[in-house]
Design a protein around this motif. Sequence first.
Motif, PDB file in Angstrom:
ATOM      1  N   ASN A 192      77.481  49.013  -1.416  1.00 32.44           N
ATOM      2  CA  ASN A 192      77.541  47.725  -2.112  1.00 32.44           C
ATOM      3  C   ASN A 192      76.169  47.048  -2.113  1.00 32.44           C
ATOM      4  O   ASN A 192      75.717  46.516  -3.146  1.00 32.44           O
ATOM      5  CB  ASN A 192      78.584  46.834  -1.442  1.00 32.44           C
ATOM      6  N   TYR A 193      75.483  47.073  -0.949  1.00 30.10           N
ATOM      7  CA  TYR A 193      74.139  46.507  -0.860  1.00 30.10           C
ATOM      8  C   TYR A 193      73.175  47.231  -1.799  1.00 30.10           C
ATOM      9  O   TYR A 193      72.371  46.607  -2.506  1.00 30.10           O
ATOM     10  CB  TYR A 193      73.616  46.590   0.570  1.00 30.10           C
ATOM     11  N   LEU A 194      73.239  48.549  -1.791  1.00 29.38           N
ATOM     12  CA  LEU A 194      72.328  49.328  -2.633  1.00 29.38           C
ATOM     13  C   LEU A 194      72.583  49.068  -4.113  1.00 29.38           C
ATOM     14  O   LEU A 194      71.647  49.002  -4.917  1.00 29.38           O
ATOM     15  CB  LEU A 194      72.485  50.812  -2.324  1.00 29.38           C
ATOM     16  N   ARG A 195      73.827  48.906  -4.497  1.00 24.52           N
ATOM     17  CA  ARG A 195      74.160  48.633  -5.904  1.00 24.52           C
ATOM     18  C   ARG A 195      73.595  47.277  -6.337  1.00 24.52           C
ATOM     19  O   ARG A 195      73.041  47.151  -7.441  1.00 24.52           O
ATOM     20  CB  ARG A 195      75.680  48.680  -6.083  1.00 24.52           C
ATOM     21  N   LYS A 196      73.723  46.295  -5.480  1.00 20.43           N
ATOM     22  CA  LYS A 196      73.221  44.968  -5.833  1.00 20.43           C
ATOM     23  C   LYS A 196      71.696  44.940  -5.870  1.00 20.43           C
ATOM     24  O   LYS A 196      71.099  44.302  -6.738  1.00 20.43           O
ATOM     25  CB  LYS A 196      73.744  43.932  -4.838  1.00 20.43           C
ATOM     26  N   LEU A 197      71.074  45.638  -4.927  1.00 19.28           N
ATOM     27  CA  LEU A 197      69.607  45.653  -4.915  1.00 19.28           C
ATOM     28  C   LEU A 197      69.043  46.440  -6.096  1.00 19.28           C
ATOM     29  O   LEU A 197      67.993  46.091  -6.639  1.00 19.28           O
ATOM     30  CB  LEU A 197      69.108  46.266  -3.600  1.00 19.28           C
ATOM     31  N   ALA A 198      69.717  47.514  -6.476  1.00 17.74           N
ATOM     32  CA  ALA A 198      69.255  48.282  -7.637  1.00 17.74           C
ATOM     33  C   ALA A 198      69.388  47.477  -8.911  1.00 17.74           C
ATOM     34  O   ALA A 198      68.587  47.630  -9.849  1.00 17.74           O
ATOM     35  CB  ALA A 198      70.036  49.584  -7.753  1.00 17.74           C
ATOM     36  N   GLY A 199      70.359  46.594  -8.981  1.00 19.34           N
ATOM     37  CA  GLY A 199      70.537  45.766 -10.164  1.00 19.34           C
ATOM     38  C   GLY A 199      69.727  44.491 -10.138  1.00 19.34           C
ATOM     39  O   GLY A 199      69.677  43.772 -11.140  1.00 19.34           O
ATOM     40  N   ALA A 200      69.085  44.172  -8.989  1.00 15.44           N
ATOM     41  CA  ALA A 200      68.269  42.957  -8.907  1.00 15.44           C
ATOM     42  C   ALA A 200      67.015  43.126  -9.741  1.00 15.44           C
ATOM     43  O   ALA A 200      66.233  44.048  -9.531  1.00 15.44           O
ATOM     44  CB  ALA A 200      67.882  42.677  -7.454  1.00 15.44           C
ATOM     45  N   GLY A 201      66.832  42.279 -10.704  1.00 15.54           N
ATOM     46  CA  GLY A 201      65.683  42.372 -11.604  1.00 15.54           C
ATOM     47  C   GLY A 201      66.057  42.859 -12.985  1.00 15.54           C
ATOM     48  O   GLY A 201      65.210  42.969 -13.857  1.00 15.54           O
TER      49      GLY A 201
END
Length: 818
Positions: A520-529
């Motif tokens: 979940n963290y990785l998905r949100k960070l990959a979508g940040a930006g």
Amino acid sequence: MRKKQKQKIVLPPELPPEVPDDEIQVSDEDLQFVDQNRDYAGFVSNLDTKSITKHVTRVADVKDDALESMYERRLRKKSADKDKEEDEVEVDPVDALPVKTLDGKLYYRTVPSAAKKSETEATAASEDNGTATPMVKLTKAEKRAKQKKLRKEAKKQVKETAQSDEVRQAPQSEVLDEVKKELTAEEANEKKKYRLAELGTALLVDPESNIKSLREMLQIAKDGDHSIVILGLKSLLAVFKDILPGYRIRLPTEKEQQMLVSKAVKKTRLYESTLLTAYKAFVQKLIALEEQAVYKCVAMRCICTLLEAVPHFNFRENLLVAIVKGISSQDDVVRKLCCATVKSLFEHEGKHGGEATVEAVKMIAELVKVHNCQLHPDSIEVFMSLSFDEDLRKPESSEVDNKTKMKNSKKKRKLVEPNKLPASENKRSRREIISKTREEVKADYKAASFAQDVAERRRMQSDTLSAVFQTFFRILKHAMQSLVSSMGESFSLPLLAPCLNGIGKFSHLIDLDFMADLMNYLRKLAGAGSQKNDSHHLTVSERLQCCIVAFKVMKNNLEALNVDLQEFFVQLYGLILEYRPGRDKGEVLAEALKIMLCDDRQHDTQRAAAFVKRLATFSLSFGSAESMAALVTLRHLLHKNAKCRNLLENDAGGGSVSGGIAKYNPYATDPGLSGALASVLWELNLLTKHYHPAVSTMASSISTMNTVSNQVSHSNISPQQAFVQLSHEHESFIPASNTKKTSNKRKKGCSLSFPISSASKDELMTLADENAVRNKLSEHFLILDNIVENERLRTELYCTNMSLKLCEQYRKQKKRIR
């Protein structure tokens, strides 16, 4: 009989000229003044006229002949004075102007002679010194006062002369003292250096006999001179590295000290206690000097060398605290030195059994927590040197086997010996004693053996791994909180990149309970930006790294996870266009292409076609290394998905009209909704004319899908390998000029009588006419300027026409109203 001394003749002062009383006239004003001021003039009436007249008229008791001779001497003196006045030198009338008196007489100024000058100076000096012969006889009191005055003046002159001599000698004495001090300081430093060498050599030769020399070396290291302190620290470091034992020293307790022991044991105890005390003082000295800027580098080097050499010895925790504090230092030398020491501890666990590794990892985790994840990336990069057993997360098979064996043995005893009576008490005590003895022997064997216990090693590695992942998850959580609370403001995440690298390396050791939160963290960070407001939060490389880590975790835990990775493909599809060479890391992009697209994974046809089309477009925009990595990935996708090869056909309606989406949308964010099957790979035709031969060869082979010799060489390489090869070749690569095509395009009336292919590089450079190029460029820019000017004029013409039309309409309406 005593000779009669000559009596001094004291002449009275000359009396004023006698004035008869008749000639004295007293005015009325004088009388009136005296009458009015009797208080002021009363002292005249009180004067003792008799004593005065007596003193003035007194004459020495001498004969008349002596008195006459004295008068004669006075006359002679007056005549001599006149002669001296006559000896005065008159100034030359030519050099000076005359002086006119009131009587009308003229005279020239005179200058006294040299003899007269000397006489006047001598008399003045004698008068000043009080040596002039008085004309009046002094009393005894006056003589005593005069003698006292002369003594005081003489003492004063002596003091002044002594002070002047001291002032003259003071600069010389100060310089001599400074030189002596410097010489003595140099001699003292040389003596200290020789003494350090003697003590160090004696300790290395026979440490047990000369162990007390450590105190003297420590005392020399406390010197105020900078060079002596550094030399003392280095000497102590060399001595301790050599004489420290391979075990931890435990000082005897009070009870053990009261026991009677042999002389050898006493000697060993004294040696160990002295060594430990000196070592403790040395460690404290290093930690104190580490705070000073002058000795910081030397002290940190000594601390790192000491811990790396003897990580098993006492006071390891103190050294670790200083080193862990230094891994986030602003000084590059200190930080690199501390990081190298920590990595050495992680790589050589045999020296300390893994205990130092656990302590260092826990300290680093606490440091990250205290500083709120705002540290240098090197402080987390050291975790990449850790190594764990592959079966760390598997259950211990030995424990299970032991439990099953115990159960089976109990069952057998019950079945075999059901009727036997229990053993007697003596046998029980004997068995207990044997079991205790065996346990003690096992414990002693473990303590003496170099082999580490398997259970203890698993426990330490589990503690280390939990501290490492605790740090990684804290960094991810901090990044998520920063993204949420930033509200469009910029912030820094220096530890995110090394954290993602560490998670990717140790992804096979992550507990399954944390997998859902991690993904979940990785998905949100990959979508940040992905949105415009978030463009400055995470870089393209960091977002690509999040996608890579997610696929690594999925690959290593494929049996236990069932996660949809569609969103990561969507992020990769958009990040390919956001990539910029120089700003972002090409190695990360190549790794993402390999893991997400090239590994053994079956992709949807629409998704595969969308990535094929985007990679072909990407290859046209950037350098040879990135283009080669993209083409290798494109070729792999075409081999895996046969339907995507329809994109190579140049049909009027596109590659495949029968697809779900009949029209290609290049601006779609989802690769499954782009309709790439309806497009054509016209980019390959341009790539076949690429300046780099490797890229052009790969593009031509893809367009024909033929396995030629060059194609076979590229068939087994990954995007990462292709990127690395061409990035290294790009530094020394010189594009070859296509001379044959230019020669074929030349007209028949060309003045060249030789083929261009045979010309050298210098000759080819001379063929280019700079003036023609300049003319063409100037014409081009003139045309552009004319176009811009025409557009401006057209807009003005349009505005004027519109205003004229509006005026005409207004007039017509006005006429109708009238």
